[in-house]
Motif scaffolding. Structure first.
Motif, PDB file in Angstrom:
ATOM      1  N   ALA A 237      -4.729  11.496   9.276  1.00 14.97           N
ATOM      2  CA  ALA A 237      -4.859  12.536   8.253  1.00 14.97           C
ATOM      3  C   ALA A 237      -6.169  12.446   7.474  1.00 14.97           C
ATOM      4  O   ALA A 237      -6.482  13.351   6.692  1.00 14.97           O
ATOM      5  CB  ALA A 237      -3.687  12.436   7.274  1.00 14.97           C
ATOM      6  N   ALA A 238      -6.931  11.380   7.679  1.00 10.26           N
ATOM      7  CA  ALA A 238      -8.140  11.153   6.884  1.00 10.26           C
ATOM      8  C   ALA A 238      -9.296  12.012   7.376  1.00 10.26           C
ATOM      9  O   ALA A 238      -9.323  12.450   8.532  1.00 10.26           O
ATOM     10  CB  ALA A 238      -8.526   9.681   6.945  1.00 10.26           C
ATOM     11  N   PRO A 239     -10.274  12.271   6.518  1.00 16.06           N
ATOM     12  CA  PRO A 239     -11.454  13.036   6.936  1.00 16.06           C
ATOM     13  C   PRO A 239     -12.169  12.357   8.103  1.00 16.06           C
ATOM     14  O   PRO A 239     -12.198  11.127   8.207  1.00 16.06           O
ATOM     15  CB  PRO A 239     -12.330  13.039   5.678  1.00 16.06           C
TER      16      PRO A 239
ATOM     17  N   ILE B 229       0.853  -1.180   0.000  1.00 14.58           N
ATOM     18  CA  ILE B 229       0.000   0.000   0.000  1.00 14.58           C
ATOM     19  C   ILE B 229       0.891   1.233   0.000  1.00 14.58           C
ATOM     20  O   ILE B 229       1.716   1.403   0.899  1.00 14.58           O
ATOM     21  CB  ILE B 229      -0.921   0.011   1.242  1.00 14.58           C
ATOM     22  N   ASP B 230       0.759   2.054  -1.007  1.00 13.06           N
ATOM     23  CA  ASP B 230       1.514   3.303  -1.065  1.00 13.06           C
ATOM     24  C   ASP B 230       0.769   4.319  -0.193  1.00 13.06           C
ATOM     25  O   ASP B 230      -0.322   4.783  -0.546  1.00 13.06           O
ATOM     26  CB  ASP B 230       1.580   3.799  -2.511  1.00 13.06           C
ATOM     27  N   PRO B 231       1.325   4.677   0.972  1.00 16.89           N
ATOM     28  CA  PRO B 231       0.593   5.552   1.893  1.00 16.89           C
ATOM     29  C   PRO B 231       0.230   6.904   1.284  1.00 16.89           C
ATOM     30  O   PRO B 231      -0.868   7.422   1.521  1.00 16.89           O
ATOM     31  CB  PRO B 231       1.550   5.718   3.070  1.00 16.89           C
ATOM     32  N   ALA B 232       1.145   7.479   0.516  1.00 13.75           N
ATOM     33  CA  ALA B 232       0.873   8.794  -0.063  1.00 13.75           C
ATOM     34  C   ALA B 232      -0.276   8.712  -1.064  1.00 13.75           C
ATOM     35  O   ALA B 232      -1.172   9.575  -1.080  1.00 13.75           O
ATOM     36  CB  ALA B 232       2.133   9.340  -0.729  1.00 13.75           C
ATOM     37  N   ARG B 233      -0.251   7.685  -1.891  1.00 19.52           N
ATOM     38  CA  ARG B 233      -1.307   7.537  -2.897  1.00 19.52           C
ATOM     39  C   ARG B 233      -2.657   7.255  -2.236  1.00 19.52           C
ATOM     40  O   ARG B 233      -3.682   7.812  -2.622  1.00 19.52           O
ATOM     41  CB  ARG B 233      -0.924   6.425  -3.881  1.00 19.52           C
ATOM     42  N   LEU B 234      -2.658   6.376  -1.217  1.00 24.50           N
ATOM     43  CA  LEU B 234      -3.909   6.079  -0.521  1.00 24.50           C
ATOM     44  C   LEU B 234      -4.428   7.307   0.220  1.00 24.50           C
ATOM     45  O   LEU B 234      -5.627   7.587   0.222  1.00 24.50           O
ATOM     46  CB  LEU B 234      -3.708   4.910   0.448  1.00 24.50           C
ATOM     47  N   SER B 235      -3.528   8.052   0.842  1.00 19.91           N
ATOM     48  CA  SER B 235      -3.941   9.257   1.564  1.00 19.91           C
ATOM     49  C   SER B 235      -4.596  10.254   0.621  1.00 19.91           C
ATOM     50  O   SER B 235      -5.613  10.890   0.969  1.00 19.91           O
ATOM     51  CB  SER B 235      -2.731   9.889   2.257  1.00 19.91           C
TER      52      SER B 235
ATOM     53  N   PRO C  62       2.936  -1.472   7.903  1.00 14.81           N
ATOM     54  CA  PRO C  62       3.312  -1.156   9.286  1.00 14.81           C
ATOM     55  C   PRO C  62       2.228  -0.347   9.999  1.00 14.81           C
ATOM     56  O   PRO C  62       1.587   0.523   9.409  1.00 14.81           O
ATOM     57  CB  PRO C  62       4.597  -0.337   9.122  1.00 14.81           C
ATOM     58  N   ALA C  63       2.056  -0.644  11.283  1.00 14.31           N
ATOM     59  CA  ALA C  63       1.042   0.058  12.066  1.00 14.31           C
ATOM     60  C   ALA C  63       1.271   1.561  12.066  1.00 14.31           C
ATOM     61  O   ALA C  63       0.313   2.346  12.047  1.00 14.31           O
ATOM     62  CB  ALA C  63       1.033  -0.483  13.497  1.00 14.31           C
ATOM     63  N   SER C  64       2.541   1.985  12.070  1.00 14.59           N
ATOM     64  CA  SER C  64       2.837   3.419  12.088  1.00 14.59           C
ATOM     65  C   SER C  64       2.305   4.107  10.839  1.00 14.59           C
ATOM     66  O   SER C  64       1.787   5.233  10.903  1.00 14.59           O
ATOM     67  CB  SER C  64       4.349   3.641  12.210  1.00 14.59           C
ATOM     68  N   GLU C  65       2.408   3.443   9.680  1.00 14.92           N
ATOM     69  CA  GLU C  65       1.887   4.026   8.450  1.00 14.92           C
ATOM     70  C   GLU C  65       0.367   4.147   8.501  1.00 14.92           C
ATOM     71  O   GLU C  65      -0.202   5.163   8.083  1.00 14.92           O
ATOM     72  CB  GLU C  65       2.304   3.185   7.239  1.00 14.92           C
ATOM     73  N   LEU C  66      -0.288   3.090   8.993  1.00 13.98           N
ATOM     74  CA  LEU C  66      -1.744   3.133   9.054  1.00 13.98           C
ATOM     75  C   LEU C  66      -2.223   4.188  10.042  1.00 13.98           C
ATOM     76  O   LEU C  66      -3.215   4.885   9.786  1.00 13.98           O
ATOM     77  CB  LEU C  66      -2.284   1.755   9.438  1.00 13.98           C
TER      78      LEU C  66
END
Length: 593
Positions: A382-384, A341-347, A372-376
């Motif tokens: 940052a999500a709405p 999962i690309d965090p930037a793209r998903l965000s 990783p839990a830190s990424e999630l």
């Protein structure tokens, strides 16, 4: 049409006829192309297309052309830009083209058969949308099949075409409801030689598990469980803890006839103590599917928008799309990016604010990757605020239980963590799971939970399992060793296959482009009572070439490798392992079981 009517994927010998028929129809008869002296009309997509052919005895009747998304281009690209037809940018779009039937067969069911076969082939490769060019004079036929105009008309030579599209699910429903009688007549009249089932399965999520069909779902031939290698489901290869077996065996008559604690109070208290969670943040169920259906059925409506990872666990697509009817988008995971999962793209996608629910299986099934839990945590923060996150941690024990987001879920009303005890604790047969949510959310789920949601055998087994962490830690570690050995043995079978390990109790194997399909590999392995999971229907990213294999014990893994090698010997004749050697492998593995 007689029983000798045959439906097959085109062979090399069919291509010359396809090119000749295309010239006769589209150059000489219809004027879409100028005639040429060769009398043949090829297609610039011939190297990417799949052709399906209907024949009657030695006579070829008609064909249809299918262009998959992994080709990277479509026939429609000659007429419209991607800006003019954004549909062509979708990752799960298949193009159906050039449905052509010999003149004397046009009054028969040959054309409907080809259309139906194209739909079944696309569904088996994970396709979700179809685009087609329909000649305007035949538009009624396409509309009757469920296709709909997109508002674009294109012209080729003397012909005008309407651009049409449709969802695979809806087209399948039309074929099985509106044309059920015709489909049944075709079933009895056609020698179906495609590597996909003639008809779709029952309206449910496909979970694999064909191995139990081989054992016998009427339970009258359970001795077959010793003969079948069930590597198509992700049940644990190891037994549950000794305390589990003792709890179930001490007084089985009492266990079978006695009603359990109504709200599984003891099980909830044990989970809370072991996981360090407040009991009011918990809800339990008879497996994670029970919790998914209950929670999603309360939270979501057909107006809800849901984001799923793709590839991902099929139950989520089934519940959201087929049961509730939500508007579902997919966040595409790609092999070339390691399925991560690309965090930037998903965000960026979630940041649009349009999603009511985002589902993440972590580690993911079927890709076997862990975020990783830190990424999630950062993604969620940052999500709405309106977006709820459902984190499925069924396989997390194979990574590190400390990576769980259960603690966050107990306090953040936007987060729910679901954990099955089936796979990690060898309890698939008794069905036990729990979710963690902010107490108000958890109370809402408990309020809509019927009494006795988890049977007494399951409650006893789950409590005993949670009290013996050492037993499971040892077997989780041994699972990694078994998986690495299985991966190495499979990789040695043929240099053209790609083996991808997961972090959990399974791996995947991808066959080479242009080689046999995953479905054919699965069928060949079943001849040796070895059952693998064809991942093709889950996502077009697998291109019809990838199987998932569950880790078994050493003897079971040996049989998997032997059956795999024997299948490749038939399906990839140029491979280096000798036919005699493959046969010896199967015989030796069978002797060892």
């Amino acid at each position: 049409m007689g029983r000798d009517l045959q439906l097959r994927a085109a062979t090399e010998s069919d291509l010359a006829w396809i090119h000749e028929l295309r010239h006769r129809v589209y150059a000489e008869e219809l004027g879409q192309h100028a005639p040429n002296p060769t009398g043949r009309l090829s297609d610039g997509l011939d190297g990417d297309n799949t052709y399906l052919v209907v024949a009657c005895g030695a006579a070829r009747v008609g064909f249809v052309s299918l262009t998959p998304p992994w080709a990277g281009r479509y026939g429609l690209d000659k007429y419209l830009t991607r800006e003019e037809l954004p549909l062509l940018t979708e990752d799960d779009l298949f193009e159906v083209r050039v449905l052509t039937v010999e003149p004397r067969w046009r009054a028969t069911a040959a054309a409907p058969l080809l259309m139906y076969a194209a739909l079944r082939w696309i569904a088996a490769r994970g396709g979700r949308r179809v685009v087609a060019m329909g000649r305007t004079e035949l538009l009624d036929m396409y509309l009757a099949a469920g296709l709909r105009p997109v508002g674009r008309t294109v012209r080729g030579g003397a012909l005008t075409f309407e651009v049409l599209n449709g969802g695979v699910g809806e087209l399948t429903r039309v074929s099985m409801d509106r044309y059920r009688a015709l489909v049944e007549r075709l079933r009895s009249a056609v020698d179906w030689r495609l590597d996909v089932p003639f008809a779709p399965g029952p309206d449910g999520c496909e979970h694999g598990g064909a191995s139990f069909t081989a054992i016998g779902t009427d339970f009258r031939s359970l001795h077959r469980r010793h003969e079948v290698v069930a590597a198509d489901v992700l049940d644990a290869w190891f037994p549950p803890a000794p305390g589990v077996r003792a709890a179930l065996a001490e007084d089985p008559g009492w266990v079978a006839r006695t009603s359990p604690p109504t709200g599984a109070e003891g099980l909830m208290a044990e989970i809370a103590a072991v996981r360090g969670l407040p009991v009011e943040a918990l809800a339990v169920g008879a497996g994670s599917s029970d919790l998914i259906f209950r929670a999603f059925g309360r939270w979501l409506t057909p107006e809800s928008r849901v984001l799923l990872m793709d590839p991902g666990y099929g139950e989520y697509a089934h519940v959201t799309e087929r049961v509730i009817g939500c508007r579902v988008d997919r966040f595409r995971l790609r092999r070339e990016e390691g399925w991560r999962i690309d965090p930037a793209r998903l965000s960026a996608v979630v940041g649009s604010g349009r999603y009511d629910l985002v589902v993440i299986v972590n580690p993911n099934n079927p890709t076997g990757r862990h975020a990783p839990a830190s990424e999630l945590r950062s993604l969620i923060a940052a999500a709405p605020a309106r977006t709820r996150w459902w984190i499925d941690e069924a396989y997390l024990g194979y990574v590190d239980p400390a990576e769980s987001l259960a603690g966050l879920a107990a306090t953040d009303p936007r987060v729910v963590v679901c954990t099955s005890l089936s796979k990690m604790y060898a309890l698939s047969g008794v069905r036990a799971a729990y979710l963690v949510a902010e107490p108000g959310t958890a109370a809402g789920i408990r309020r809509w939970t019927p009494p006795w949601p988890v049977g007494l055998p399951a409650q006893l087994a789950a409590v005993a399992a949670l009290r013996d962490p050492a037993h499971y830690r040892d077997h989780w570690l041994r699972t990694h060793t078994l998986r690495r050995r299985l991966a190495a043995d499979l990789a040695e079978s043929d240099e053209t296959v790609v083996v991808e390990e997961s972090v959990a109790n399974f791996l995947s194997v991808t066959l080479p482009p242009g080689g046999p399909s995953a479905a054919r590999l699965v069928d060949e392995c079943r001849r040796h009572d070895v059952y693998l999971r064809d991942l093709s229907p889950l996502s077009p990213e697998y291109q019809g070439r990838t199987v998932r294999i569950a880790v078994r014990d050493a003897a079971g893994n040996d049989r998997i490798v032997a059956a795999f090698r024997a299948a490749l010997e038939l399906l990839l004749p140029s491979r280096s392992v000798s036919r005699a050697s493959a046969a010896e492998d199967v015989a030796a593995a069978g002797t060892a079981r």
